[in-house]
Design an enzyme around this catalytic site. Structure first.
Site, PDB file in Angstrom:
ATOM      1  N   ASP A   8       0.905  -1.013   0.027  1.00 25.22           N
ATOM      2  CA  ASP A   8       0.066   0.241  -0.115  1.00 25.22           C
ATOM      3  C   ASP A   8       0.789   1.253   0.041  1.00 25.22           C
ATOM      4  O   ASP A   8       1.362   1.362   0.979  1.00 25.22           O
ATOM      5  CB  ASP A   8      -0.986   0.049   1.352  1.00 25.22           C
ATOM      6  N   LYS A  71       2.599  11.199  -3.342  1.00 25.19           N
ATOM      7  CA  LYS A  71       1.423  10.707  -4.305  1.00 25.19           C
ATOM      8  C   LYS A  71       0.637  11.513  -4.894  1.00 25.19           C
ATOM      9  O   LYS A  71      -0.013  11.382  -5.846  1.00 25.19           O
ATOM     10  CB  LYS A  71       0.519   9.697  -3.273  1.00 25.19           C
TER      11      LYS A  71
END
Ligand code: AMP
Length: 610
Positions: A8, A71
């Site tokens: 993740d 991100k």
């Protein structure tokens, strides 16, 4: 077959997980200190690259060269992130193409930064298994477009990981709860983290997942709960102490940390208290869960509108949702759970740790791909329409949004000018009419068309999207039989040569990383020893002969001078020297303390006896 891990790669934290062969259950892998969450923070210090907790500690000291939330920049261009930049202290060069972040005198791309995080997780897994780990499943938000997915794969390549599958985070969360075993059903995944909110509606049927709709808010999360509480506390402090702390960065930082901790305690208890000693007064306040709930109610409500929109997009009323899954730390807030339950009319799945659930699901997918779990296929849909810019700047969609992938489409185009031998192809993604309002994915030219009158050439364009959601575009001129075909790399992607260079550089930095860590450890050790010695001197200077005292002070000064230099070995040597020279002092102090302790014990014993 070698092992595949599930990763993740989160905005705030990242995790790595695997499926335990014996129990068949997915598990997260902790680091040497037992922590499973690796902060997705990378700091580019003059001594080397730091990642995780040590990098997070640099956030205040080196705001300009410590990168977090990268991100948000993956696979994006400067124009895409211009708005986003006001949230960040680091600078991004306003250049064409891929975003480049300026850190500590050089520029890095988002995939390079993510690669540092991925490499740390890869090494963590390698330490755990005692073997090389070269393959991983990595999760991304369901709405990530082609460039963002490609950038995630590039990050893997730079880190020496083959990203064998990109999986949507909501799909992974469903897998973690074993919902792939449902014969059929519709799942809502409600994901509220620190800074982002996502809602996804998935359909599962015979082991096939389909993303029906996604929605969310990229700037809404637990951090906003904290901010609301801080504002309330500031008002209370003004009212009760007549002090305005809002302009004092240190006090604000303390308030923010205290507010977050109080919020977390109120998820378990009905009331909590905080005490904060400031320079001029000590602030004490009891907070009831109800008070917090009143403050965050509008924020929690703000997550429900995107939920309703996603349901509308999926064409489903809330009552048709069979399963609700909670993801993200902020779903531990009881009020969030209540509101979600009210909206969907179902008790949500919350047995698994909401921080870990996506990584656990990535591990399940990894196990499926490694052959450990058979008869499983995962399908997602394209989040946005994909098409070409045509005459007049109009965007013409070849693959509409929400098409199940893998998929393909083919269409014929032609020229608009007589004798045209070159055609410009502009691949765009989005729902807007005009190409300039959509996001530009790639541009390329098809050359070598025989000169013909306008409208005569037949240019066949093929779009193919693979199971990872990654697009390939091919173009061919059919009429002449002379075919040309071109594969697209995204506008904001990295060329193979870039990736190769970054891989090489990452090895160079890996070495620097070790040096940086050793240097920091040496400095920490030096600080500890110096503090102890200073304290010992304050307590027991009278126990030391003059000559010895001078030698200790000289050793202390020598270490203090070296401490901020970059020479790890010298710092270690001087720390050892200081330690040795103070040994006799330490022994004497210990003896004195022991004598004092024994004396007080005797007193205590006497007092306790009847
Ligand atoms: P994530 O981005 O999923 O790691 O979520 C982080 C957010 O969850 C932060 O805002 C935390 O303050 C919040 N959080 C973590 N644990 C709790 C808890 N027990 N109660 C309320 N919020 C929490």
């Amino acid at each position: 077959m070698s092992r595949i891990v599930g990763i993740d790669l989160g905005t705030t934290n990242s995790l790595v997980a695997y499926v335990d062969e014996q129990s068949g259950l997915p598990r997260v892998i902790p680091d040497r200190d037992g922590r499973v969450l690796l902060p997705s923070v990378v700091s580019f210090t003059p001594e080397g690259v730091l990642v995780g907790e040590p990098a997070k500690r640099q956030l205040v000291r080196r705001p300009g060269s410590t990168v977090y939330s990268v991100k948000r920049f993956m696979g994006r261009g400067f124009e895409d992130v211009r708005e986003e930049l006001r949230y960040f202290p680091f600078s991004v060069a306003p250049a064409e193409g891929i975003v480049r972040i300026a850190v500590g005198g050089r520029e890095v791309t988002p995939p390079e930064v993510s690669a540092v995080v991925l490499r740390a997780l890869k090494e963590r897994a390698e330490g755990h298994f005692g073997e090389a780990i070269e393959r991983a499943v990595v999760t991304v938000p369901a709405y990530f477009n082609d460039s963002q997915r490609q950038a995630t794969k590039d990050a893997g390549r730079i880190a020496g990981l083959d990203v064998v599958r990109i999986v949507n985070e909501p799909t992974a969360a469903s897998l973690a709860y074993g919902l792939h075993q449902l014969a059929r059903g519709v799942i809502a995944i409600y994901d509220l983290g620190g800074g982002t909110f996502d809602i996804s509606i998935l359909r599962v049927k015979d082991g096939v997942f389909e993303v029906l709709a996604t929605n969310g808010n990229t700037h809404l999360g637990g951090d906003d709960f904290d901010r609301a509480l801080v504002e309330w506390l500031l008002d209370d402090i003004r009212a009760r102490h007549g002090a305005d702390l809002s302009g004092d960065p240190e006090a604000m930082q303390e308030l923010r940390l205290a507010a977050e901790a109080a919020k977390i305690r109120l998820s378990a208890g009905e009331r909590t208290a905080l005490t904060l000693p400031f320079a001029d007064f000590t602030y004490h306040r009891e907070i009831l869960r109800g008070e917090l709930e009143e403050l965050i109610e509008p924020l929690v409500q703000a997550t429900l509108a995107p939920c309703r929109m996603a349901l509308a997009d999926a064409g489903l009323p809330a009552s048709t949702i069979d399963e609700v899954v909670l993801v993200g730390g902020s779903t531990r807030v009881p009020m969030v759970r209540r509101r979600v339950q009210e909206l969907f009319g179902k008790a949500p799945h919350s047995q698994l740790n909401p921080d870990e659930v996506v990584a656990l699901g990535a591990a399940v997918q990894a196990q499926i791909l490694a052959g450990g779990i058979t008869h499983m296929l995962l399908l997602d849909v394209t989040p946005l329409s994909l098409g070409l810019e045509t005459l007049g700047g109009v965007a013409s969609a070849l693959i509409p949004r929400n098409t199940t992938i893998p998929t393909g489409a083919r269409e014929l185009f032609t020229t608009s000018v007589d004798g045209q031998t070159v055609v410009d192809l502009h691949v765009v993604q989005g729902e807007r009419e005009l190409a300039r309002d959509c996001r530009s994915l790639a541009r390329f030219e098809l050359r070598g068309i025989d000169p013909m009158p306008a409208g005569m050439p037949k240019i066949e364009v093929t779009f193919l999207i693979d199971a990872n959601g990654i697009l390939q575009v091919h173009a061919k001129e059919l009429r002449t039989g002379k075919a040309a075909s071109i594969e697209v790399t995204p506008t904001y992607g990295l060329a193979d040569a870039d990736v190769a260079r970054m891989v090489e550089e990452s090895y160079a930095y890996a070495e620097a990383d070790v040096h940086a860590r050793l240097l920091i450890e040496a400095r920490n050790e030096a600080d500890t020893v110096m503090t102890h010695v200073e304290r010992a001197l304050r307590q027991g200077a009278d126990l030391v002969p003059a000559g010895e005292l001078a030698a200790i002070r000289a050793a202390l000064d020598a270490l203090r001078q070296e401490r901020d230099g970059g020479n790890t070995e010298l710092i270690v040597a001087r720390t050892v020297a200081l330690n040795q020279i103070t040994e006799p002092l330490a022994t004497r102090l210990m003896d004195a303390a022991l004598r004092a302790a024994l004396a007080s014990r005797r007193v205590a014993e006497i007092m306790e006896s009847p």
